[in-house]
Design a protein around this motif. Structure first.
Motif, PDB file in Angstrom:
ATOM      1  N   HIS A 389     -24.666 -33.057  17.562  1.00 36.86           N
ATOM      2  CA  HIS A 389     -26.090 -32.713  17.541  1.00 36.86           C
ATOM      3  C   HIS A 389     -26.529 -31.741  18.638  1.00 36.86           C
ATOM      4  N   ILE A 390     -25.589 -31.030  19.252  1.00 33.10           N
ATOM      5  CA  ILE A 390     -26.000 -29.955  20.159  1.00 33.10           C
ATOM      6  C   ILE A 390     -26.630 -28.830  19.349  1.00 33.10           C
ATOM      7  N   LEU A 391     -26.052 -28.550  18.188  1.00 30.14           N
ATOM      8  CA  LEU A 391     -26.624 -27.593  17.243  1.00 30.14           C
ATOM      9  C   LEU A 391     -27.166 -28.366  16.042  1.00 30.14           C
ATOM     10  N   ASN A 392     -28.356 -27.998  15.614  1.00 28.77           N
ATOM     11  CA  ASN A 392     -29.025 -28.722  14.537  1.00 28.77           C
ATOM     12  C   ASN A 392     -29.249 -27.795  13.348  1.00 28.77           C
ATOM     13  N   ASP A 393     -28.542 -28.069  12.239  1.00 24.04           N
ATOM     14  CA  ASP A 393     -28.675 -27.232  11.044  1.00 24.04           C
ATOM     15  C   ASP A 393     -30.072 -27.321  10.427  1.00 24.04           C
ATOM     16  N   LYS A 394     -30.778 -28.426  10.681  1.00 20.44           N
ATOM     17  CA  LYS A 394     -32.096 -28.601  10.083  1.00 20.44           C
ATOM     18  C   LYS A 394     -33.158 -27.750  10.776  1.00 20.44           C
ATOM     19  N   LEU A 395     -32.930 -27.440  12.046  1.00 21.85           N
ATOM     20  CA  LEU A 395     -33.919 -26.689  12.814  1.00 21.85           C
ATOM     21  C   LEU A 395     -33.559 -25.218  12.981  1.00 21.85           C
ATOM     22  N   LEU A 396     -32.281 -24.893  12.805  1.00 30.95           N
ATOM     23  CA  LEU A 396     -31.825 -23.530  13.068  1.00 30.95           C
ATOM     24  C   LEU A 396     -31.168 -22.939  11.834  1.00 30.95           C
ATOM     25  N   ALA A 397     -31.408 -21.669  11.607  1.00 33.19           N
ATOM     26  CA  ALA A 397     -30.747 -20.949  10.524  1.00 33.19           C
ATOM     27  C   ALA A 397     -29.302 -20.645  10.923  1.00 33.19           C
ATOM     28  N   SER A 398     -28.484 -20.315   9.939  1.00 40.25           N
ATOM     29  CA  SER A 398     -27.064 -20.076  10.194  1.00 40.25           C
ATOM     30  C   SER A 398     -26.847 -18.923  11.166  1.00 40.25           C
ATOM     31  N   ASP A 399     -27.621 -17.823  11.017  1.00 33.38           N
ATOM     32  CA  ASP A 399     -27.442 -16.686  11.922  1.00 33.38           C
ATOM     33  C   ASP A 399     -27.908 -17.020  13.333  1.00 33.38           C
ATOM     34  N   ILE A 401     -27.620 -20.015  14.717  1.00 35.07           N
ATOM     35  CA  ILE A 401     -26.537 -20.827  15.282  1.00 35.07           C
ATOM     36  C   ILE A 401     -25.397 -19.939  15.750  1.00 35.07           C
ATOM     37  N   ASP A 402     -25.070 -18.915  14.955  1.00 33.75           N
ATOM     38  CA  ASP A 402     -23.988 -17.990  15.334  1.00 33.75           C
ATOM     39  C   ASP A 402     -24.292 -17.300  16.667  1.00 33.75           C
ATOM     40  N   GLN A 403     -25.560 -16.994  16.903  1.00 36.20           N
ATOM     41  CA  GLN A 403     -25.942 -16.323  18.148  1.00 36.20           C
ATOM     42  C   GLN A 403     -25.839 -17.255  19.361  1.00 36.20           C
ATOM     43  N   LEU A 404     -25.906 -18.565  19.111  1.00 36.05           N
ATOM     44  CA  LEU A 404     -25.845 -19.530  20.206  1.00 36.05           C
ATOM     45  C   LEU A 404     -24.408 -19.825  20.644  1.00 36.05           C
ATOM     46  N   VAL A 405     -23.428 -19.411  19.829  1.00 33.09           N
ATOM     47  CA  VAL A 405     -22.017 -19.609  20.174  1.00 33.09           C
ATOM     48  C   VAL A 405     -21.483 -18.322  20.779  1.00 33.09           C
ATOM     49  N   MET A 406     -20.987 -18.408  22.003  1.00 28.89           N
ATOM     50  CA  MET A 406     -20.560 -17.211  22.732  1.00 28.89           C
ATOM     51  C   MET A 406     -19.172 -17.420  23.319  1.00 28.89           C
ATOM     52  N   THR A 407     -18.304 -16.426  23.139  1.00 26.77           N
ATOM     53  CA  THR A 407     -16.959 -16.496  23.708  1.00 26.77           C
ATOM     54  C   THR A 407     -16.978 -16.098  25.180  1.00 26.77           C
ATOM     55  N   GLY A 408     -15.870 -16.377  25.867  1.00 26.90           N
ATOM     56  CA  GLY A 408     -15.773 -16.036  27.280  1.00 26.90           C
ATOM     57  C   GLY A 408     -15.941 -14.548  27.552  1.00 26.90           C
ATOM     58  N   PRO A 409     -15.207 -13.686  26.831  1.00 27.32           N
ATOM     59  CA  PRO A 409     -15.386 -12.244  27.050  1.00 27.32           C
ATOM     60  C   PRO A 409     -16.812 -11.773  26.796  1.00 27.32           C
ATOM     61  N   GLN A 410     -17.477 -12.338  25.792  1.00 29.31           N
ATOM     62  CA  GLN A 410     -18.866 -11.959  25.520  1.00 29.31           C
ATOM     63  C   GLN A 410     -19.773 -12.337  26.686  1.00 29.31           C
ATOM     64  N   PHE A 411     -19.549 -13.528  27.246  1.00 34.53           N
ATOM     65  CA  PHE A 411     -20.372 -13.967  28.373  1.00 34.53           C
ATOM     66  C   PHE A 411     -20.094 -13.121  29.615  1.00 34.53           C
ATOM     67  N   ASP A 412     -18.811 -12.818  29.861  1.00 34.85           N
ATOM     68  CA  ASP A 412     -18.450 -12.028  31.038  1.00 34.85           C
ATOM     69  C   ASP A 412     -19.065 -10.629  30.986  1.00 34.85           C
ATOM     70  N   ALA A 413     -19.303 -10.121  29.778  1.00 37.53           N
ATOM     71  CA  ALA A 413     -19.864  -8.772  29.630  1.00 37.53           C
ATOM     72  C   ALA A 413     -21.370  -8.729  29.869  1.00 37.53           C
ATOM     73  N   LEU A 414     -22.025  -9.887  29.978  1.00 41.10           N
ATOM     74  CA  LEU A 414     -23.476  -9.919  30.176  1.00 41.10           C
ATOM     75  C   LEU A 414     -23.846  -9.546  31.603  1.00 41.10           C
ATOM     76  N   SER A 415     -24.955  -8.869  31.759  1.00 41.84           N
ATOM     77  CA  SER A 415     -25.480  -8.570  33.097  1.00 41.84           C
ATOM     78  C   SER A 415     -26.206  -9.799  33.639  1.00 41.84           C
ATOM     79  N   ASP A 416     -26.514  -9.790  34.941  1.00 40.21           N
ATOM     80  CA  ASP A 416     -27.237 -10.912  35.545  1.00 40.21           C
ATOM     81  C   ASP A 416     -28.595 -11.101  34.880  1.00 40.21           C
TER      82      ASP A 416
END
Length: 423
Positions: A389-399, A401-416
């Motif tokens: 229940h960290i992600l809730n299909d009833k409250l969030l659309a599929s796209d 939810i996809d935006q809430l899942v982030m890989t390590g390289p994606q996170f490392d590329a983010l600015s402060d």
């Protein structure tokens, strides 16, 4: 009410000080304090004591232990919780429940925790339930496995630094209980009448076994032991380790170099993330074939399973001699982890703690966001996050939810600034 009492207390203190024309000394100071406090109810201390006792009892009922009260103030300001998955949100009791080979397709593997017992069933759809998998087919005969399956099992056992053993004091650390020949030759009707009959007859439940090593490797070792091909059995048959290339998080794989003393052959066994193993395999030709295998990975990951790719390479003795530097050091990793043959995929299930779901729900009700940290495949992480229940299909659309899942390289590329903007 409280403001009124405070105002009266202040007025009384001023009257006392004015009666001596504000010429203050110790006796007048004491008299002023007594006059100010006299306005408070006589039972106030008793009420406060009872309130604190009742509050402490309520905290104890909620299983909260506090050594320093200022910790509560800090806890009240928490807005985000970052938690590791394995062993925290999940039980770290991993078992292999599915595997796939290009030649023979998907298989279901029944499990009993750490106990090396269970049957193997061929299945068409990896998404079917365990009960449906058992009911829809007959168990595989473990005495007549294909060469590809044998190599996959050897890779699971030998590309592995974990071990399992019986917990009884009269059992040696490398002893593995094996089904008798009569049990191996049971008919399908015997299996249907009691799929867990072997376990009950042998009296060896999951609690009778002790494991040493990482949970992922333990699961693969238990899997190999179910075929009577665990690491101790293979080494007793003449398999000798020549080198080990430890797991490296930067390349997400590990390898071991073994010599089959019986046939005087040398093999390199490799396991790791599919996206890091497949490019090293010579038998994976073209992007279409690799894409097909990655689709299988996604299918298994969608069930919340941790997927591991296995591969092997038969090493020419002349090639080993050409790499010999005379210093008894193992050949370089880059010289060995290439020209592999892809064996298949194993998928491991790690059940969530029963308390995890309710804990996440309680945190959300308190306005606290829960974040899960894991090294798993993003699709696996998404499936587990949905399950607890960290992600809730009833409250969030599929796209979303996809935006809430982030890989390590994606996170490392983010600015402060981008990190601070994350919710």
């Amino acid at each position: 009410m409280y403001l009124g009492l405070t105002a009266v207390a202040v007025i009384l203190a001023i009257i006392v000080m004015a009666s001596v024309k504000f010429q203050l000394h110790m006796d007048i100071g004491m008299c002023t304090i007594v006059a100010a406090l006299s306005i408070l109810p006589a039972g106030l201390t008793t009420v406060m004591t009872l309130a604190l006792v009742m509050g402490g009892k309520e905290m104890a009922d909620q299983k909260a232990l506090v050594r320093k009260l200022k910790v509560l103030e800090t806890l009240g300001s928490v807005t985000n919780i970052f938690s590791n998955k394995t062993g925290t949100l999940t039980m770290a009791k991993m078992v292999v429940v599915r595997f796939w080979t290009p030649q023979e397709g998907f298989f279901h593997c029944s499990s009993n925790g750490l106990a090396p017992q269970g049957d193997i069933y061929p299945i068409d759809d990896p998404m079917v339930s365990d009960e449906a998998a058992i009911a829809s087919s007959s168990p595989v005969d473990k005495t007549s496995l294909s060469q590809n399956l044998l190599q996959l099992i050897r890779c699971s056992a030998l590309c592995n630094i974990s071990s399992i053993h019986r917990s009884e004091s009269d059992t040696s650390s490398d002893e593995i209980q094996v089904q008798s020949k009569d049990e191996k030759n049971k008919t399908k009707s015997d299996h249907d009448s009691g799929a867990q009959g072997d376990e009950k007859e042998e009296g060896t439940g999951s609690d009778d076994w002790v494991a040493s090593g990482a949970p992922t490797e333990v699961a693969l070792q238990v899997f190999a032991h179910k075929f009577t091909m665990g690491k101790p059995e293979l080494e007793s048959l003449g398999w000798e380790q020549l080198a080990e290339y430890q797991f490296d998080s930067s390349i997400k794989r590990m390898s071991t170099l073994y010599c089959d003393g019986k046939n005087n052959e040398v093999f390199l066994f490799t396991k790791g993330a599919a996206e890091r193993v497949l490019p090293l395999c010579d038998d994976i030709v073209g992007q279409e074939q690799e894409k097909n295998i990655m689709n299988k990975v996604d299918q298994l990951a969608a069930k919340g399973l941790h997927v591991i790719a296995l591969a092997v390479r038969k090493i020419d003795n002349k090639f080993l001699d050409s790499l010999d530097n005379g210093e008894k050091e193992p050949p370089k990793r880059e010289d060995m982890e290439c020209h592999l043959e892809f064996l298949g995929l194993t998928s491991i299930y790690d059940p969530p703690h029963p308390e995890s779901r309710q804990a996440v729900v309680d945190a959300h009700r308190a306005g606290i966001m829960v974040h899960m940290l894991t090294g798993d495949h993003p699709i696996t992480a998404k499936a587990i996050a949905r399950d607890i229940h960290i992600l809730n299909d009833k409250l969030l659309a599929s796209d979303e939810i996809d935006q809430l899942v982030m890989t390590g390289p994606q996170f490392d590329a983010l600015s402060d600034e981008a990190i601070n903007a994350l919710h």
